[in-house]
Design an enzyme around this catalytic site. Structure first.
Site, PDB file in Angstrom:
ATOM      1  N   THR A  94     -14.620  26.721 -50.199  1.00 26.12           N
ATOM      2  CA  THR A  94     -15.853  26.564 -49.428  1.00 26.12           C
ATOM      3  C   THR A  94     -15.532  26.014 -48.047  1.00 26.12           C
ATOM      4  O   THR A  94     -14.561  25.285 -47.860  1.00 26.12           O
ATOM      5  CB  THR A  94     -16.835  25.613 -50.124  1.00 26.12           C
ATOM      6  OG1 THR A  94     -16.356  24.268 -50.022  1.00 26.12           O
ATOM      7  CG2 THR A  94     -17.013  25.966 -51.590  1.00 26.12           C
ATOM      8  N   ILE A 151     -12.068  18.516 -51.165  1.00 26.75           N
ATOM      9  CA  ILE A 151     -11.299  18.393 -49.934  1.00 26.75           C
ATOM     10  C   ILE A 151     -12.246  17.884 -48.848  1.00 26.75           C
ATOM     11  O   ILE A 151     -13.278  18.504 -48.571  1.00 26.75           O
ATOM     12  CB  ILE A 151     -10.696  19.749 -49.523  1.00 26.75           C
ATOM     13  CG1 ILE A 151      -9.851  20.311 -50.661  1.00 26.75           C
ATOM     14  CG2 ILE A 151      -9.866  19.611 -48.267  1.00 26.75           C
ATOM     15  CD1 ILE A 151      -9.299  21.692 -50.397  1.00 26.75           C
ATOM     16  N   SER A 158     -13.592  22.621 -52.902  1.00 25.85           N
ATOM     17  CA  SER A 158     -14.913  22.411 -52.312  1.00 25.85           C
ATOM     18  C   SER A 158     -14.892  21.325 -51.249  1.00 25.85           C
ATOM     19  O   SER A 158     -14.244  20.283 -51.416  1.00 25.85           O
ATOM     20  CB  SER A 158     -15.932  22.038 -53.396  1.00 25.85           C
ATOM     21  OG  SER A 158     -17.192  21.791 -52.819  1.00 25.85           O
ATOM     22  N   ASP A 159     -15.597  21.585 -50.174  1.00 21.34           N
ATOM     23  CA  ASP A 159     -15.886  20.548 -49.199  1.00 21.34           C
ATOM     24  C   ASP A 159     -16.794  19.514 -49.871  1.00 21.34           C
ATOM     25  O   ASP A 159     -17.497  19.821 -50.835  1.00 21.34           O
ATOM     26  CB  ASP A 159     -16.591  21.175 -47.986  1.00 21.34           C
ATOM     27  CG  ASP A 159     -16.830  20.177 -46.872  1.00 21.34           C
ATOM     28  OD1 ASP A 159     -16.057  19.214 -46.765  1.00 21.34           O
ATOM     29  OD2 ASP A 159     -17.797  20.364 -46.119  1.00 21.34           O
ATOM     30  N   LYS A 160     -16.768  18.295 -49.370  1.00 25.05           N
ATOM     31  CA  LYS A 160     -17.599  17.240 -49.972  1.00 25.05           C
ATOM     32  C   LYS A 160     -18.989  17.207 -49.356  1.00 25.05           C
ATOM     33  O   LYS A 160     -19.994  17.386 -50.039  1.00 25.05           O
ATOM     34  CB  LYS A 160     -16.931  15.863 -49.797  1.00 25.05           C
ATOM     35  CG  LYS A 160     -17.797  14.703 -50.311  1.00 25.05           C
ATOM     36  CD  LYS A 160     -17.154  13.360 -50.060  1.00 25.05           C
ATOM     37  CE  LYS A 160     -17.245  12.956 -48.603  1.00 25.05           C
ATOM     38  NZ  LYS A 160     -18.617  12.620 -48.160  1.00 25.05           N
TER      39      LYS A 160
END
Length: 905
Positions: free
Chosen positions: A639, A569, A337-339
Site C-alpha cells: 500500500t 511500514i 501496509s502503511d500505518k
C-alpha cells in the site's frame, strides 16, 4: 508598464536559492495585484494546462483485436475458414459469430475498471485561490500559470510548485513527495542551491497539503514541470502485470490446444483410412470434434468472473484498475501496509490525561466528540466535577487555532490534527469554543513555532485580571513551571514524578503535550517570551495518538488466520510504531530505517521474514523490503499514497494506492485503489480474490466435462463408423448455451465456508490439480455413457438422425444441468436444501436454459437451423433419469474422496 518575465518556472530549477524579490522580477509577477486575465491567458497558451498527462492507453480497436490473441481462438478461426472453403457457410458463420461475441464481451468488461479510476481522478481535481487583476478569486488549478500569485491556507492542497513570498506559521505535509511524516515549516528565505528536495523550505510543492498556517507565493512551475510531475512522468508507463492466473490459463490453453489438434488428427486418420469416410466427411468430423472440445466460453467466463469480482470489490471500497489483479489478490502471502490512515484513522485522538494526583483515560476516537473521561479505569466522570481537568480542557480549547464543526451530518476539522484532537477532548468535557471566546476573549498570542515548541495565548478572564495559557512540548512547558495544580490548590512541582508519568505515556506510543497557566494583570495586553520563562503552574499532561481502526484490528486477525503475513511500514518513531503494532496484533521489535541501510540484500531478506514492524522508513527502504520478500517467494501486496511510494507499488505483485489521499502517480503505479483508505478493505479484497479463483476453477471444472463428453462421443462414433451424434453447429450450441447460462451462474457463487482460514495457494501450481483432472475425466465418461448410449439406443429404434441427435444433445445438456448442482462445491456435499436451491443465479440460469433448449428442440425455425427434432415424453423421462443418476454418482464420488484428499491436490 510591467516588466516582461525573464524566465519561467518551466525552465529553471533553482528558484529556492534566489531571493524572493528576484523571483518576482524574473517571472514578471505582481504580489499585490497578480497577473491580469490577458496575461494569464497568454501564459496558459504558452505553457499549457497545469495537469499531469494521463497515461497512454491502448485504443479501443487495438484492445478489441487483443481479445482474439488466444491459441484456442486461433483453432476456431482456422476451423471456420476451412469450413467456409468447403461450402458449409452456416457452420462457418456460427463459429465466427461465437468468436466475435466472445471478443465483444471481453472488450466491454476490460474497459470498466479504468472508468472507475477516471471517476476518482475527476473527484480529486483541485482548485486554487489566486490574485488576478488585483482581486482574490478561486480558479481551476488547471488554469494556473507561472507568475500567478497563489494564496495558501490550512487544508489547501498546493496546486503547483510555488516560491514562498510570505509565510505565517506555514507548515506543509510533504509525505506524498518526500515521505516525511512530519509537516515541514516553510519560510521566504532562500536556501542553498544544492539543498535536497525535503530541505527546500522556500518552495511549496504541487500535490502537498497545507497542514497549518497561511502563506502567499508565486507559481514557478506547473504540470509536468513540477517536482511531482517529473517523478510521475518516470513511472506513469506502468507495464501490465502477468498474474499467476494468466500464466496458468496460457499454459492450460497451450496444453489443451495441442491435445485437441492431436485428437482431431487421429480422428481424421481413423475415419479416412479405417472407416472409409470421404475426405470431406472426415474433415467435418474432425472440425466437429475440435469445436466440441474447445471451451469457447472459457475466455468470456474468465473475463466475466473477474468483472463480477471487480464489481463486488467496488462495493467494498476496493477499485480494481487491471482485471487480472482480482485473482492475484487471492494468492497474496504478505501485505505490506502503511500505518497512517490505512491501519489507523489518521485522526489524532486524546487518549490519556494526567493531572497532579489523578489519571484519566478518554474514550471515543477521531473527530467525532463522542466519549467520556474515566478516572483510574472506573466509570465516566464529569469534567465539571474535576476542577483541574476542567481547567485543562478549557485551556486547550482557548489556546488553539483549529476549528471543529458539524456539517451535513459529519464532524469536520480545520487546522492542525493535534490541535483538533485537543479541541475534540474539550468538547467531550462540555466546553464549547464560542462560549469560551465570549467569556475569555483573546488579547494576544505567541504562535507555535518548531524552534521553541510551544504556543501561548493571553486572555482577559475578568475585569480585574488576565490569564496566560501555555501548551507545548513537556520539556519546554515544565521548564517554565514552578508549581503544579491539584484539586486542593497549587503546590511545588514534582519534576521526578512527572518524568515517570511522561515515560509511562510515551511507552504506549502516545505523543505528549503539557498545559500550564499563569494569572496576570488586567492591563497586560502584549505577550513577550519573558512572560513564560518562569512562574507557570502546570495543569497536567495529555497523551495523543492516531488510534488503530477497529475494523483494521479485526482485518489483521483475519489475515493471520488466512496465513497472510501483515507488515506495517511507517515513517513514525519506533516507539509509536511498536505501540500501534501491538494494538493491531502486529508484534515484534521494530526494524528502524538506519538498520535497514546498514544491511546487505541477503541479511535484509532474512530479517524481513522475521520482522513485522518497520519504522522511520524511506521510499528506497520500502522498495528494498518488497524486493527482499519477493526474493523469498512471497506474493506481496503493497500500500502507498505518495509519488515516493510508486517504485514499491510498481514492484509489488499487487500495488494498492489510496483513493482519498493518494497521488495520481501512486494510482498509476498500482493495480487497486482503496476508496476509503482502509486496511479492512484490503482483507475484503483478498477474500473476493480467493472467491474469484474458486469460482473460475469451478467454471473450468464444469465446462471441460461438457467438451470432453462431446469430443469422446464423436471419437467413439467415428471408431464404430456411425453417423456423428453431434454436428459442428450443434456442438457450438451446446458449448455456448451451457457456458453463457449454466457456467456463468458459478461466477456469482458466494465465498465458501472457511475460505479465509485456508493457507494462500501456491501460484506455481497448475490451475488443474491431479484431483481436478480426475473429476473432469470422471464426469466426461459419465456424460459419454449417457449421451452416446442414448444415441445408439435411438438409432437402434430406427428413428431419424435428427431425433437421435436431439435426444443425445438433450441428454448431454440435462447431465450438465444436474452436474451444475454438484459443481457448486468441489468436495462438500450439496444435498441440503440450501445447497440445491440456495443460489438464485443457478436457478435463473437453469430457467433460461430450459427456455433456450425448448426453442432448440421444438421451434421450427431453430429446428431447421440446427437440424433437430421434437422429443416425446418417453425420451424426456430417460433424459431426466440420466441427470438424476449423474448427480447421485458425483455426490457419491465426493463422499468417498472427501476425507482422503484436498481440492488443491
Amino acid at each position: 508598464m510591467r516588466e516582461e518575465a525573464e524566465g519561467s518556472g518551466q525552465e529553471r530549477a533553482d528558484w529556492h536559492a534566489r531571493e524572493s524579490a528576484e523571483v518576482v522580477r524574473r517571472l514578471g509577477a505582481q504580489p499585490g495585484n497578480g497577473l491580469t486575465g490577458e496575461e494569464a491567458g497568454q501564459r496558459l497558451e504558452q505553457y499549457g494546462p497545469n495537469r499531469l498527462r494521463p497515461p497512454e492507453r491502448e485504443g479501443p480497436i487495438r484492445r478489441f483485436l487483443k481479445q482474439f490473441h488466444n491459441v484456442l481462438i486461433y483453432i476456431l478461426i482456422v476451423a471456420g475458414v476451412v469450413t467456409a472453403l468447403l461450402g458449409h457457410y452456416l457452420d462457418s458463420a456460427v463459429i465466427f459469430g461465437v468468436v466475435v461475441i466472445n471478443a465483444v464481451i471481453g472488450h466491454v468488461q476490460e474497459g470498466k475498471a479504468e472508468k472507475a479510476l477516471d471517476a476518482i481522478r475527476g473527484m480529486l481535481s483541485p482548485r486554487a485561490v489566486v490574485l488576478r487583476d488585483g482581486e482574490r478569486m478561486t480558479v481551476d488549478a488547471e488554469d494556473l500559470v507561472p507568475g500567478d500569485i497563489v494564496l495558501l491556507e490550512a487544508g489547501d492542497r498546493v496546486p503547483a510548485d510555488v516560491r514562498i513570498l510570505e509565510a505565517r506559521n506555514l507548515r506543509l505535509d510533504e509525505a506524498v513527495l518526500t515521505g516525511e511524516s512530519v509537516p515541514v515549516e516553510k519560510a521566504d528565505e532562500p536556501v542553498a542551491a544544492d539543498a535536497e528536495l525535503g530541505d527546500r523550505k522556500s518552495l511549496a510543492f504541487s500535490g502537498t497539503l497545507v497542514a497549518y498556517g497561511r502563506g502567499q507565493g508565486v507559481v514557478v512551475a506547473t504540470g509536468e514541470a513540477t517536482e511531482i510531475g517529473k517523478v510521475s512522468s518516470l513511472i506513469a508507463g506502468v507495464e501490465s502485470i502477468t498474474t499467476p492466473l494468466l500464466r496458468q490459463v496460457a499454459e492450460f490453453g497451450r496444453w489443451l490446444s495441442v491435445a485437441i489438434v492431436l485428437l482431431a488428427g487421429a480422428t481424421f486418420l481413423i475415419g479416412y483410412y479405417l472407416q472409409a469416410y470421404t475426405a470431406i466427411e472426415t474433415f467435418l468430423a474432425a472440425v466437429a470434434l475440435a469445436v466440441a472440445a474447445i471451451p469457447e466460453g472459457l475466455p468470456a467466463i474468465m473475463t466475466i468472473t473477474l468483472a463480477i469480482g471487480v464489481q463486488r470489490m467496488a462495493g467494498r471500497n476496493a477499485i480494481i484498475r487491471r482485471l487480472p489483479a482480482v485473482e492475484t489478490l487471492g494468492s497474496v502471502t504478505t501485505i505490506c501496509s502503511d500505518k497512517t490512515g490505512t491501519l489507523t484513522r489518521n485522526e489524532m485522538t486524546v487518549r490519556s490525561v494526567v493531572t497532579a494526583g489523578q489519571a484519566y483515560e478518554v474514550s471515543g476516537v477521531g473527530y467525532v466528540p463522542d466519549g467520556a473521561f474515566h478516572r483510574d479505569g472506573d466509570e465516566a466522570v464529569s469534567a465539571a466535577d474535576e476542577p483541574v481537568l476542567a481547567q485543562m480542557l478549557r485551556g486547550v480549547a482557548l489556546c488553539n487555532e483549529s476549528a471543529l464543526y458539524h456539517r451535513d451530518g459529519d464532524w469536520r476539522l480545520e487546522g492542525d490534527p493535534t490541535e483538533g484532537a485537543l479541541m475534540v477532548a474539550a468538547v467531550k468535557g462540555g466546553f464549547e469554543r464560542r462560549e469560551l471566546d465570549r467569556a475569555f476573549p483573546r488579547v494576544d498570542v505567541i504562535p507555535f513555532e518548531s524552534s521553541y515548541k510551544f504556543m501561548v495565548t493571553l486572555h482577559r478572564e475578568r475585569e480585574d485580571g488576565g490569564l496566560l495559557i501555555m501548551k507545548g512540548a513537556p520539556e519546554r512547558v515544565l521548564a517554565a513551571c514552578t508549581q503544579e495544580r491539584t484539586a486542593d490548590g497549587d503546590r511545588p512541582l514534582d519534576r521526578d514524578g512527572w518524568q515517570e508519568v511522561l515515560d509511562g505515556i510515551a511507552s504506549r506510543g502516545q505523543r505528549l503535550l503539557a498545559v500550564a497557566v499563569k494569572e496576570t494583570d488586567p492591563d497586560h495586553r502584549e505577550l513577550l517570551f519573558s512572560d513564560v520563562e518562569e512562574g507557570m503552574v502546570l495543569l497536567g499532561v495529555m497523551g495523543i495518538i492516531d488510534p488503530p481502526r477497529e475494523e483494521a484490528i479485526e482485518a489483521v486477525t483475519e489475515c493471520h488466520r488466512a496465513g497472510i503475513g501483515v507488515k506495517m511500514i511507517t515513517g513514525d518513531h519506533a516507539l509509536t510504531a511498536g505501540a500501534i503494532g501491538e494494538q493491531l496484533g502486529i508484534r515484534g521489535r521494530p526494524l528502524v530505517g538506519h538498520e535497514i541501510e546498514a544491511m546487505d540484500d541477503d541479511e535484509l531478506g532474512r530479517r524481513c521474514l522475521e520482522t513485522d514492524v518497520f519504522a522511520r522508513t524511506t521510499p528506497i527502504h520500502k522498495l528494498r523490503l518488497v524486493q527482499a520478500l519477493q526474493g523469498h517467494g512471497q506474493i506481496v501486496a503493497m500500500t502507498g499514497d505518495g509519488v515516493n511510494d510508486a517504485p514499491a507499488l510498481k514492484r509489488a505483485d499487487v500495488g494498492i494506492s489510496m483513493g482519498n489521499k493518494g497521488t495520481e502517480a501512486a494510482k498509476e503505479a498500482s493495480e487497486m485503489v482503496l476508496a476509503d483508505d482502509n486496511f479492512a478493505s484490503i482483507a475484503h479484497a483478498v477474500e473476493e480474490g480467493r472467491t474469484v479463483y474458486d469460482n473460475l476453477k469451478k467454471a473450468i471444472l464444469y465446462l471441460l466435462p461438457t467438451n470432453g463428453g462431446q469430443a469422446f462421443t464423436i471419437v467413439i462414433a467415428i471408431m464404430f463408423g456411425l453417423t456423428l451424434p453431434v454436428t459442428p453447429v450443434q456442438a457450438l450450441w451446446i458449448n455456448m448455451v451451457t457456458a453463457v447460462t449454466l457456467a456463468l451462474a458459478l461466477a456469482f457463487e458466494p465465498p465458501e465456508p472457511g475460505l479465509m482460514e485456508r493457507r494462500p495457494r501456491d501460484p506455481a501450481k497448475p490451475i488443474l490439480s491431479g484431483f481436478l483432472i480426475w473429476r473432469v475425466l470422471f464426469v466426461s465418461v459419465l456424460l459419454v455413457i449417457g449421451t452416446f448410449g442414448h444415441y445408439v439406443y435411438m438409432e437402434a429404434q430406427g428413428v431419424s438422425d435428427e431425433l437421435a441427435r436431439s435426444v443425445a444433445i438433450n441428454t448431454l445438456v440435462m447431465g450438465q444441468v444436474f452436474y451444475l448442482f454438484n459443481a457448486r462445491y468441489i468436495l462438500e456435499p450439496v444435498t441440503s436444501v440450501a445447497g440445491l436451491f440456495g443460489s438464485r443465479a443457478v436457478l435463473i440460469a437453469i430457467g433460461v436454459l430450459i427456455v433456450l433448449q425448448g426453442l432448440f428442440t421444438y421451434a421450427p425455425p431453430v429446428q431447421a437451423l440446427f437440424g433437430t427434432a421434437a422429443l416425446g415424453p418417453e425420451e424426456w423421462l430417460r433424459v431426466l433419469i440420466f441427470g438424476v443418476l449423474l448427480f447421485g454418482i458425483v455426490e457419491l464420488e465426493k463422499a468417498v474422496l472427501r476425507r482422503r484428499i484436498s481440492p488443491e491436490d
